[in-house]
Design an enzyme around this catalytic site. Structure first.
Site, PDB file in Angstrom:
ATOM      1  N   ASP A  40       0.883  -1.156   0.000  1.00 36.64           N
ATOM      2  CA  ASP A  40       0.000   0.000   0.000  1.00 36.64           C
ATOM      3  C   ASP A  40       0.922   1.208   0.000  1.00 36.64           C
ATOM      4  O   ASP A  40       1.576   1.504   1.014  1.00 36.64           O
ATOM      5  CB  ASP A  40      -0.892  -0.009   1.239  1.00 36.64           C
ATOM      6  CG  ASP A  40      -1.834   1.197   1.311  1.00 36.64           C
ATOM      7  OD1 ASP A  40      -1.579   2.212   0.634  1.00 36.64           O
ATOM      8  OD2 ASP A  40      -2.816   1.125   2.069  1.00 36.64           O
ATOM      9  N   TYR A 133      -8.739  15.546  -7.768  1.00 38.64           N
ATOM     10  CA  TYR A 133      -7.815  14.958  -8.739  1.00 38.64           C
ATOM     11  C   TYR A 133      -6.928  16.042  -9.342  1.00 38.64           C
ATOM     12  O   TYR A 133      -5.702  15.916  -9.371  1.00 38.64           O
ATOM     13  CB  TYR A 133      -8.605  14.246  -9.832  1.00 38.64           C
ATOM     14  CG  TYR A 133      -7.748  13.530 -10.844  1.00 38.64           C
ATOM     15  CD1 TYR A 133      -7.119  12.333 -10.531  1.00 38.64           C
ATOM     16  CD2 TYR A 133      -7.578  14.041 -12.134  1.00 38.64           C
ATOM     17  CE1 TYR A 133      -6.334  11.668 -11.457  1.00 38.64           C
ATOM     18  CE2 TYR A 133      -6.794  13.389 -13.071  1.00 38.64           C
ATOM     19  CZ  TYR A 133      -6.178  12.191 -12.729  1.00 38.64           C
ATOM     20  OH  TYR A 133      -5.404  11.538 -13.653  1.00 38.64           O
ATOM     21  N   LYS A 137      -2.886  16.461  -8.703  1.00 39.33           N
ATOM     22  CA  LYS A 137      -1.930  16.379  -9.805  1.00 39.33           C
ATOM     23  C   LYS A 137      -1.100  17.661  -9.911  1.00 39.33           C
ATOM     24  O   LYS A 137       0.071  17.626 -10.299  1.00 39.33           O
ATOM     25  CB  LYS A 137      -2.656  16.083 -11.115  1.00 39.33           C
ATOM     26  CG  LYS A 137      -3.279  14.692 -11.161  1.00 39.33           C
ATOM     27  CD  LYS A 137      -2.247  13.595 -10.953  1.00 39.33           C
ATOM     28  CE  LYS A 137      -2.827  12.207 -11.135  1.00 39.33           C
ATOM     29  NZ  LYS A 137      -1.813  11.141 -11.003  1.00 39.33           N
ATOM     30  N   THR A 168      -8.005   3.947 -20.748  1.00 42.71           N
ATOM     31  CA  THR A 168      -7.481   2.909 -19.876  1.00 42.71           C
ATOM     32  C   THR A 168      -8.604   2.469 -18.930  1.00 42.71           C
ATOM     33  O   THR A 168      -9.614   3.168 -18.779  1.00 42.71           O
ATOM     34  CB  THR A 168      -6.297   3.415 -19.036  1.00 42.71           C
ATOM     35  OG1 THR A 168      -6.792   4.296 -18.019  1.00 42.71           O
ATOM     36  CG2 THR A 168      -5.273   4.140 -19.893  1.00 42.71           C
TER      37      THR A 168
END
Length: 240
Positions: A40, A133, A137, A168
């Site tokens: 992890d 997100y 980033k 993906t």
């Protein structure tokens, strides 16, 4: 798999050990070398254990590729505090921990290359409201710049890849609720791209290969957009 094809001895790390072993089997089937490790990457002890296992097996770490990330849809109002923390732990803390534990070995051996996988969402609106997100980033980009500059004199480079819209498996779960179905999502995302098609994982892999290689020995602190030119294009918000 691409790194192994180029002669690298690979350590594949995943929270799901069976996923890492699947990669290992594929690499070995092609004649490559690959070890599978479970970790992890949000936990320092796990990351340290994997780094030490890599050193014990191969004696050095020439390349570190940080390619773990998750996305949770939602703006500041809609997103839960728990999801915000989870996204930052997975997307940013994991890279901090990997650098923390791998850098001393790279420094001791006289150099290395770190490749962090960020996102176009770290520098611009990506068409979907996932504030955690995008913010995480952006943090990856900042982390990479600081590592690059601090360790430049020690022959350690740190560069960042910013993929655009990619086809993906990662996009299916977090984004499926924003579209009627998966096929509709793929079609709409393809249509947004200047090329008429999303990129794929191999496009990111080839960029990582370049940044890891000696051919990029004078490339440091770069944010490499792999997005088919999408960063030049205006993205309108998706209608509610």
């Amino acid at each position: 798999m691409l790194f192994a094809r180029e002669g690298a001895k690979v350590v594949a790390v995943d929270r799901d050990i069976e996923a890492a072993r699947d990669t290992q089997k594929r690499v070995i089937a092609e004649g490559g070398v690959c070890e599978a490790e479970q970790a992890d990457v949000t936990k320092s002890a796990d990351v340290l254990r994997v780094v030490e296992a890599s050193i014990a097996r191969f004696g050095r770490i020439d390349v570190l590729v940080n390619n773990v990330g998750i996305a949770k849809v939602g703006g500041p109002v809609e997103l839960s505090e728990e999801d915000w923390d989870m996204v930052f732990d997975v997307n940013v803390k994991s890279m901090f921990l990997a650098c923390k534990h791998a850098l001393p070995y790279m420094e001791g051996q006289g150099g290395g290359s770190i490749v962090n996988v960020s996102s176009m969402a770290g520098v611009r609106w990506a068409g979907v409201p996932y504030v955690s997100y995008g913010a995480s980033k952006s943090a990856v980009n900042g982390l990479s710049r600081y590592v690059a500059m601090q360790y430049a004199m020690k022959n350690i480079r740190c560069n960042t890849i910013l993929p655009g819209l990619m086809n993906t498996p990662m996009i299916v779960e977090p984004l499926s609720g924003q579209y009627d179905n998966v096929d509709d999502m793929i079609a709409q995302r393809d249509a947004i791209c200047p090329t008429g098609k999303m990129g794929e994982a191999w496009d990111v892999a080839y960029a990582a290969l370049y940044l890891a290689s000696d051919e990029s020995k004078y490339v440091n602190g770069l944010e490499l957009l792999v997005d088919g030119g999408l960063h030049h294009q205006v993205l309108a918000p998706k209608a509610a």
